[in-house]
Enzyme design. Structure first.
Site, PDB file in Angstrom:
ATOM      1  N   ASN A  10       0.871  -1.177   0.000  1.00  0.00           N
ATOM      2  CA  ASN A  10       0.000   0.000   0.000  1.00  0.00           C
ATOM      3  C   ASN A  10       0.907   1.226   0.000  1.00  0.00           C
ATOM      4  O   ASN A  10       1.515   1.542   1.020  1.00  0.00           O
ATOM      5  CB  ASN A  10      -0.889  -0.026   1.254  1.00  0.00           C
ATOM      6  CG  ASN A  10      -1.710   1.243   1.394  1.00  0.00           C
ATOM      7  OD1 ASN A  10      -1.815   2.032   0.456  1.00  0.00           O
ATOM      8  ND2 ASN A  10      -2.288   1.432   2.569  1.00  0.00           N
ATOM      9  N   LYS A  12       0.041   4.241  -0.257  1.00  0.00           N
ATOM     10  CA  LYS A  12      -0.585   5.430   0.347  1.00  0.00           C
ATOM     11  C   LYS A  12      -0.333   6.656  -0.533  1.00  0.00           C
ATOM     12  O   LYS A  12      -0.393   6.549  -1.747  1.00  0.00           O
ATOM     13  CB  LYS A  12      -0.081   5.635   1.780  1.00  0.00           C
ATOM     14  CG  LYS A  12      -0.166   4.362   2.615  1.00  0.00           C
ATOM     15  CD  LYS A  12       0.042   4.626   4.068  1.00  0.00           C
ATOM     16  CE  LYS A  12       0.091   3.315   4.822  1.00  0.00           C
ATOM     17  NZ  LYS A  12       0.013   3.483   6.258  1.00  0.00           N
ATOM     18  N   HIS A  93      -9.516   1.037   4.548  1.00  0.00           N
ATOM     19  CA  HIS A  93      -8.270   1.237   5.302  1.00  0.00           C
ATOM     20  C   HIS A  93      -8.558   2.157   6.494  1.00  0.00           C
ATOM     21  O   HIS A  93      -9.346   3.092   6.385  1.00  0.00           O
ATOM     22  CB  HIS A  93      -7.190   1.832   4.395  1.00  0.00           C
ATOM     23  CG  HIS A  93      -5.833   1.783   5.029  1.00  0.00           C
ATOM     24  ND1 HIS A  93      -5.434   2.676   6.002  1.00  0.00           N
ATOM     25  CD2 HIS A  93      -4.808   0.925   4.865  1.00  0.00           C
ATOM     26  CE1 HIS A  93      -4.210   2.364   6.392  1.00  0.00           C
ATOM     27  NE2 HIS A  93      -3.800   1.310   5.728  1.00  0.00           N
ATOM     28  N   GLU A  95      -6.988   4.496   7.745  1.00  0.00           N
ATOM     29  CA  GLU A  95      -6.734   5.928   7.524  1.00  0.00           C
ATOM     30  C   GLU A  95      -7.928   6.585   6.848  1.00  0.00           C
ATOM     31  O   GLU A  95      -8.201   7.763   7.049  1.00  0.00           O
ATOM     32  CB  GLU A  95      -5.435   6.095   6.710  1.00  0.00           C
ATOM     33  CG  GLU A  95      -4.219   5.803   7.576  1.00  0.00           C
ATOM     34  CD  GLU A  95      -2.971   5.363   6.837  1.00  0.00           C
ATOM     35  OE1 GLU A  95      -2.911   5.512   5.598  1.00  0.00           O
ATOM     36  OE2 GLU A  95      -2.047   4.851   7.505  1.00  0.00           O
ATOM     37  N   GLU A 164      -5.566  -5.214  10.386  1.00  0.00           N
ATOM     38  CA  GLU A 164      -4.538  -4.202  10.613  1.00  0.00           C
ATOM     39  C   GLU A 164      -4.829  -3.455  11.917  1.00  0.00           C
ATOM     40  O   GLU A 164      -5.616  -2.489  11.921  1.00  0.00           O
ATOM     41  CB  GLU A 164      -4.534  -3.192   9.465  1.00  0.00           C
ATOM     42  CG  GLU A 164      -4.236  -3.787   8.113  1.00  0.00           C
ATOM     43  CD  GLU A 164      -3.614  -2.752   7.197  1.00  0.00           C
ATOM     44  OE1 GLU A 164      -2.476  -2.983   6.772  1.00  0.00           O
ATOM     45  OE2 GLU A 164      -4.237  -1.717   6.943  1.00  0.00           O
ATOM     46  N   GLY A 170       2.546   1.698  10.862  1.00  0.00           N
ATOM     47  CA  GLY A 170       3.576   2.727  10.772  1.00  0.00           C
ATOM     48  C   GLY A 170       4.269   3.033  12.091  1.00  0.00           C
ATOM     49  O   GLY A 170       4.968   4.037  12.212  1.00  0.00           O
ATOM     50  N   SER A 209       3.300  -2.666  10.293  1.00  0.00           N
ATOM     51  CA  SER A 209       4.740  -2.745  10.563  1.00  0.00           C
ATOM     52  C   SER A 209       5.369  -4.081  10.152  1.00  0.00           C
ATOM     53  O   SER A 209       6.286  -4.568  10.828  1.00  0.00           O
ATOM     54  CB  SER A 209       5.032  -2.428  12.031  1.00  0.00           C
ATOM     55  OG  SER A 209       4.648  -1.101  12.330  1.00  0.00           O
TER      56      SER A 209
HETATM   57  C1  PEP Z   1      -0.837  -0.004   6.104  1.00  0.00           C
HETATM   58  O1  PEP Z   1      -1.023   1.196   6.225  1.00  0.00           O
HETATM   59  O2  PEP Z   1      -1.658  -0.697   5.478  1.00  0.00           O
HETATM   60  C2  PEP Z   1       0.344  -0.581   6.727  1.00  0.00           C
HETATM   61  C3  PEP Z   1       0.327  -1.842   7.027  1.00  0.00           C
HETATM   62  O3  PEP Z   1       1.396   0.277   6.978  1.00  0.00           O
HETATM   63  P1  PEP Z   1       2.842  -0.135   7.611  1.00  0.00           P
HETATM   64  O4  PEP Z   1       3.267  -1.421   6.980  1.00  0.00           O
HETATM   65  O5  PEP Z   1       3.733   1.014   7.242  1.00  0.00           O
HETATM   66  O6  PEP Z   1       2.628  -0.271   9.070  1.00  0.00           O
END
Ligand code: PEP
Length: 251
Positions: A10, A12, A93, A95, A164, A170, A209
């Site tokens: 992703n 973003k 997602h 976000e 998630e 992040g 992460s």
């Molecule tokens: C995400 O935003 O879908 C995600 C998993 O981000 P990260 O791997 O950077 O934690």
């Protein structure tokens, strides 16, 4: 029989023309791991160029509108994603659930529209830190699954659920293996309750992460059928070792 793993990046709000070389490199190196499905979900405006840069590689969007078309300024329809060369999209997602105030009803509508249009869907769910600390993570996430998955079970491999935990995105923090196992098993159970045996073939990805250093361990947890990867998907040097881990690890 374990499901074929899916590792999706992703990007973003990252990605310019100058990053297409990275898309090409990821697509090229992914070919070394045919036992893993690999995809990159890039900004909508980059989809067409990414798809041209990497033909035969799965490029996806990060959101889709629930309507087929109409007066929705700034929004992207499923047909537009397909027309640009996307074969999948993320929906729900955290976000977007947070910043765009998307709720489970919106996410379900988006998923149903995308699937009906022929896109594969990665549908995200996950709890925040307060909920985790108060012991309500499983109940909250299973509730999100219940309220946001499509009413009808999609064809095989079309739908994936990405668990998630918001507090892991992040941040460099990752739940304990037993917490991931508990959540994925609860999601699997609910998918089977809803879809019958077809729920066994819906992939459940972990996201939050994921890095080359922890991918092996995460992929060896039961019912982890892949990963949704944010930061570590931007460069082939970080992303491909995660794909490689998916190819070699077994629960
Ligand atoms: C995400 O935003 O879908 C995600 C998993 O981000 P990260 O791997 O950077 O934690």
């Amino acid at each position: 029989m374990p499901l074929k793993k899916l590792v999706a990046g992703n990007w973003k709000m990252h990605g310019l023309s100058s990053d297409l070389a990275e898309v090409r490199e990821i697509a090229k190196e992914s070919r070394d791991y045919p036992t893993v499905d690999v995809a990159l979900c890039v900004p909508a405006i980059l989809i067409e160029r990414a798809a041209r840069a990497a033909p035969d590689f799965a490029i996806g969007g990060q959101d889709v509108h629930e309507a087929e078309k109409g007066a929705h300024t700034g929004c992207i329809s499923a047909q537009m994603l397909l027309d640009a060369g996307a074969s999948l999209t993320i929906v729900g997602h955290s976000e977007r659930r947070d910043a765009q105030r998307e709720n489970d009803r919106d996410v379900k509508a988006k998923a149903e529209t995308a699937l009906a249009s022929g896109l594969n869907v990665i549908l995200c769910v996950g709890e925040n830190l307060d909920v985790r600390e108060q012991g309500g993570a499983v109940q909250t996430v299973v509730g999100q699954v219940d309220a946001s998955i499509p009413g009808e079970c999609p064809e095989q491999a079309q739908l994936a659920i990405a668990y998630e935990p918001i507090w892991a995105i992040g941040t460099g923090k990752v739940p304990a293996n037993r917490e991931i196992a508990e959540m994925h098993s609860a999601i699997r159970k609910r998918l089977v309750d809803r879809y019958g045996s077809a729920g066994e073939s819906v992939r459940i990805l972990y996201g939050g992460s994921v890095k080359p250093s922890n991918a092996n361990e995460i992929f060896s947890i039961a019912d982890v059928d892949g990963a949704l990867v944010g930061g570590a998907s931007l460069k082939a040097a970080d992303f491909i070792p995660i794909v490689a881990a998916a190819a070699t690890s077994t629960p």
